[in-house]
Design a protein around this motif. Structure first.
Motif, PDB file in Angstrom:
ATOM      1  N   SER A  10       0.817  -1.212   0.000  1.00  0.00           N
ATOM      2  CA  SER A  10       0.000   0.000   0.000  1.00  0.00           C
ATOM      3  C   SER A  10       0.849   1.259   0.000  1.00  0.00           C
ATOM      4  CB  SER A  10      -0.924   0.015   1.223  1.00  0.00           C
ATOM      5  OG  SER A  10      -1.788  -1.095   1.226  1.00  0.00           O
ATOM      6  N   TYR A  11       2.142   1.110   0.329  1.00  0.00           N
ATOM      7  CA  TYR A  11       3.013   2.273   0.443  1.00  0.00           C
ATOM      8  C   TYR A  11       3.904   2.463  -0.791  1.00  0.00           C
ATOM      9  CZ  TYR A  11       1.792   1.381   5.344  1.00  0.00           C
ATOM     10  OH  TYR A  11       1.119   1.129   6.519  1.00  0.00           O
ATOM     11  N   LYS A  12       3.601   1.755  -1.870  1.00  0.00           N
ATOM     12  CA  LYS A  12       4.397   1.911  -3.088  1.00  0.00           C
ATOM     13  C   LYS A  12       3.528   2.436  -4.215  1.00  0.00           C
ATOM     14  CE  LYS A  12       3.945  -2.574  -5.429  1.00  0.00           C
ATOM     15  NZ  LYS A  12       3.737  -2.042  -6.805  1.00  0.00           N
ATOM     16  N   ASN A  13       4.171   2.993  -5.219  1.00  0.00           N
ATOM     17  CA  ASN A  13       3.463   3.397  -6.423  1.00  0.00           C
ATOM     18  C   ASN A  13       2.949   2.136  -7.111  1.00  0.00           C
ATOM     19  OD1 ASN A  13       2.651   4.289  -8.955  1.00  0.00           O
ATOM     20  ND2 ASN A  13       4.358   5.721  -9.187  1.00  0.00           N
ATOM     21  N   PRO A  14       1.635   1.979  -7.289  1.00  0.00           N
ATOM     22  CA  PRO A  14       1.110   0.761  -7.920  1.00  0.00           C
ATOM     23  C   PRO A  14       1.682   0.513  -9.310  1.00  0.00           C
ATOM     24  CG  PRO A  14      -0.669   2.055  -6.953  1.00  0.00           C
ATOM     25  CD  PRO A  14       0.560   2.908  -6.908  1.00  0.00           C
ATOM     26  N   ALA A  15       2.114   1.583  -9.971  1.00  0.00           N
ATOM     27  CA  ALA A  15       2.694   1.427 -11.306  1.00  0.00           C
ATOM     28  C   ALA A  15       4.091   0.839 -11.262  1.00  0.00           C
ATOM     29  CB  ALA A  15       2.733   2.779 -12.026  1.00  0.00           C
ATOM     30  N   ASP A  16       4.699   0.848 -10.091  1.00  0.00           N
ATOM     31  CA  ASP A  16       6.069   0.347  -9.951  1.00  0.00           C
ATOM     32  C   ASP A  16       6.030  -1.160  -9.754  1.00  0.00           C
ATOM     33  OD1 ASP A  16       8.688  -0.176  -9.432  1.00  0.00           O
ATOM     34  OD2 ASP A  16       8.959   1.437  -7.990  1.00  0.00           O
ATOM     35  N   THR A  17       5.959  -1.881 -10.859  1.00  0.00           N
ATOM     36  CA  THR A  17       5.823  -3.334 -10.800  1.00  0.00           C
ATOM     37  C   THR A  17       7.087  -4.031 -10.332  1.00  0.00           C
ATOM     38  OG1 THR A  17       6.400  -3.417 -13.154  1.00  0.00           O
ATOM     39  CG2 THR A  17       4.061  -3.359 -12.594  1.00  0.00           C
ATOM     40  N   ALA A  18       8.216  -3.319 -10.281  1.00  0.00           N
ATOM     41  CA  ALA A  18       9.463  -3.926  -9.833  1.00  0.00           C
ATOM     42  C   ALA A  18       9.535  -4.025  -8.316  1.00  0.00           C
ATOM     43  CB  ALA A  18      10.651  -3.106 -10.349  1.00  0.00           C
ATOM     44  N   GLU A  19       8.702  -3.280  -7.623  1.00  0.00           N
ATOM     45  CA  GLU A  19       8.724  -3.258  -6.158  1.00  0.00           C
ATOM     46  C   GLU A  19       7.614  -4.136  -5.587  1.00  0.00           C
ATOM     47  OE1 GLU A  19      10.874  -1.943  -4.078  1.00  0.00           O
ATOM     48  OE2 GLU A  19      11.303   0.151  -4.518  1.00  0.00           O
ATOM     49  N   VAL A  20       7.926  -4.821  -4.489  1.00  0.00           N
ATOM     50  CA  VAL A  20       6.920  -5.578  -3.748  1.00  0.00           C
ATOM     51  C   VAL A  20       6.261  -4.679  -2.706  1.00  0.00           C
ATOM     52  CG1 VAL A  20       6.506  -7.525  -2.200  1.00  0.00           C
ATOM     53  CG2 VAL A  20       8.148  -7.745  -4.085  1.00  0.00           C
ATOM     54  N   ASN A  21       7.098  -3.960  -1.958  1.00  0.00           N
ATOM     55  CA  ASN A  21       6.620  -3.074  -0.910  1.00  0.00           C
ATOM     56  C   ASN A  21       7.169  -1.673  -1.099  1.00  0.00           C
ATOM     57  OD1 ASN A  21       5.203  -5.044   0.714  1.00  0.00           O
ATOM     58  ND2 ASN A  21       7.207  -5.803   1.371  1.00  0.00           N
ATOM     59  N   GLY A  22       6.429  -0.711  -0.614  1.00  0.00           N
ATOM     60  CA  GLY A  22       6.946   0.629  -0.445  1.00  0.00           C
ATOM     61  C   GLY A  22       7.214   0.873   1.023  1.00  0.00           C
ATOM     62  N   LEU A  23       7.800   2.009   1.313  1.00  0.00           N
ATOM     63  CA  LEU A  23       8.161   2.356   2.685  1.00  0.00           C
ATOM     64  C   LEU A  23       7.289   3.502   3.168  1.00  0.00           C
ATOM     65  CD1 LEU A  23      10.458   1.912   4.946  1.00  0.00           C
ATOM     66  CD2 LEU A  23      11.424   4.024   4.005  1.00  0.00           C
ATOM     67  N   MET A  24       6.773   3.376   4.399  1.00  0.00           N
ATOM     68  CA  MET A  24       6.132   4.498   5.063  1.00  0.00           C
ATOM     69  C   MET A  24       7.090   5.008   6.134  1.00  0.00           C
ATOM     70  SD  MET A  24       2.433   4.912   6.972  1.00  0.00           S
ATOM     71  CE  MET A  24       2.842   3.860   8.402  1.00  0.00           C
ATOM     72  N   ALA A  25       7.514   6.262   5.982  1.00  0.00           N
ATOM     73  CA  ALA A  25       8.387   6.907   6.962  1.00  0.00           C
ATOM     74  C   ALA A  25       7.544   7.843   7.814  1.00  0.00           C
ATOM     75  CB  ALA A  25       9.500   7.682   6.265  1.00  0.00           C
ATOM     76  N   THR A  26       7.627   7.682   9.131  1.00  0.00           N
ATOM     77  CA  THR A  26       6.819   8.469  10.057  1.00  0.00           C
ATOM     78  C   THR A  26       7.708   9.391  10.875  1.00  0.00           C
ATOM     79  OG1 THR A  26       5.144   6.732  10.237  1.00  0.00           O
ATOM     80  CG2 THR A  26       5.224   8.355  12.019  1.00  0.00           C
ATOM     81  N   ILE A  27       7.265  10.632  11.027  1.00  0.00           N
ATOM     82  CA  ILE A  27       7.912  11.560  11.954  1.00  0.00           C
ATOM     83  C   ILE A  27       6.865  12.057  12.936  1.00  0.00           C
ATOM     84  CG2 ILE A  27       9.838  12.330  10.507  1.00  0.00           C
ATOM     85  CD1 ILE A  27       8.144  14.674   9.611  1.00  0.00           C
ATOM     86  N   ASP A  28       7.290  12.230  14.176  1.00  0.00           N
ATOM     87  CA  ASP A  28       6.446  12.811  15.216  1.00  0.00           C
ATOM     88  C   ASP A  28       7.372  13.372  16.285  1.00  0.00           C
ATOM     89  OD1 ASP A  28       7.375  10.607  16.650  1.00  0.00           O
ATOM     90  OD2 ASP A  28       5.467   9.551  16.628  1.00  0.00           O
TER      91      ASP A  28
END
Length: 340
Positions: free
Chosen positions: A66-84
């Motif tokens: 859910s954290y990757k560009n759906p068009a990026d078929t080369a990636e399995v996962n995207g990264l969610m970076a959180t700051i607080d």
């Protein structure tokens, strides 16, 4: 005849593709605990992971399709970076950032630094446009994406040495694809851009910039200048660095070349470029150059200038490996002045 034509088309298409010299894909990371395997004593993996707050890694990083560009078929996962507010690192700044771990020279010739950015489509933990953000930047900030700054605080804005060049509105759920076009020889940088699955197009021509890197100072993440409790989530995928010619396709690894027929999103707004009037000389030509705030000023293998711009000081962040220009705060236990 058909087979011959197909082969020619394949060869002509692949001829435009560059060569990836460093891949920041998150595919090698089945879970975020793998990031913790890296340390100064054991520099393993794709990324250095030390710029973050005091909470466990899972508080600041998450992996999901859910954290990757759906068009990026080369990636399995995207990264969610959180700051607080817990992500305080080096005085009042909130930071969650990964840095390339590599022996490859990422600062020679004409290179393209690729990445895609987005935020939650529902607006959950949305970025605060009243606060300055520095996103996917180099230590010297010669090129970076900013948010929450003039002239358009609600836009993602491409800056060169803190000078505005181009911007586009940040819309929740939209994927923004970027490539920094960095000519380390000519000391210039330009920008390629698209949204969603559209091929990259060059939206800003190269302008003069003090291009330099020690190959381990490209920050894949977000820095928020002022500490505030409100959490923010930024999605990142499609991170890689290649030499030219640029790959303009998103995710497939095949290039469409630099054809002018490829179009970017209509939401993108291009503004007339302004060439920066101030540059920082390279260490080899001007050893006495002053280093701006947040830039590297010392550490293992560092050969650049160590004199800090007033009123800052060269501060030990991860001694003896990394020193950075910052305000001298006595409450920061790592605040040890670097002796050049």
């Amino acid at each position: 005849m058909f087979a011959q034509a197909s082969l020619i088309a394949l060869l002509s298409g692949s001829a435009f593709a560059g060569t990836t010299i460093w891949s920041g894909s998150f595919n090698p990371f089945p879970n975020v605990s793998v990031f913790d395997e890296w340390s100064w004593a054991d520099e393993v993996g794709t990324y250095q992971w030390y710029i973050h707050g005091t909470e466990p890694t899972s508080h600041y990083l998450a992996l999901s399709p859910s954290y990757k560009n759906p068009a990026d078929t080369a990636e399995v996962n995207g990264l969610m970076a959180t700051i607080d507010s817990t992500a305080e690192w080096n005085s009042d700044m909130e930071r969650t950032e990964l840095i390339p771990q590599t022996t490859q020279n990422l600062g020679v010739g004409n290179l393209f630094y690729h990445f895609s950015l987005s935020t939650d489509p529902t607006g959950l933990n949305a970025p605060d446009s009243t606060l300055e953000h520095q996103i996917l930047f180099f230590e010297s900030h010669f090129t970076e994406i900013k948010y929450g700054v003039a002239p358009n605080p609600t836009d993602l804005q491409w800056m060169v040495s803190s000078q505005f060049q181009w911007g586009t509105p940040l819309v929740p759920g939209t994927w923004y694809n970027f490539a920094y076009d960095i000519d380390f020889t000519a000391q210039t940088v330009g920008l390629w851009f698209s949204t969603g699955g559209s091929p990259l197009t060059k939206v800003e021509n190269n302008v003069a910039a003090p291009t330099s890197t020690n190959s381990e100072d490209f920050h894949v993440g977000v820095l928020r200048i002022v500490n505030t409790p409100a959490p923010e989530n930024w999605y990142i995928s499609g991170v890689y660095i290649e030499n030219g010619p640029i790959t303009t396709a998103i995710g497939s690894g095949n290039s469409t070349g630099s054809s002018s027929s490829a179009s970017s999103s209509s939401s993108a707004t291009s503004v007339t470029s302004t060439t920066p009037t101030t540059t920082i000389s390279t260490p080899s030509s001007t050893p006495t150059a002053t280093v701006p705030e947040y830039a590297q000023c010392g550490g293992t293998g560092y050969t650049g200038p160590t004199a800090c711009a007033s009123p800052f000081t060269c501060t030990a962040i991860s001694p003896p490996y990394y020193y950075q220009v910052s305000r001298k705060l006595t409450r920061n236990l790592l605040n040890i002045e670097f002796e050049s």
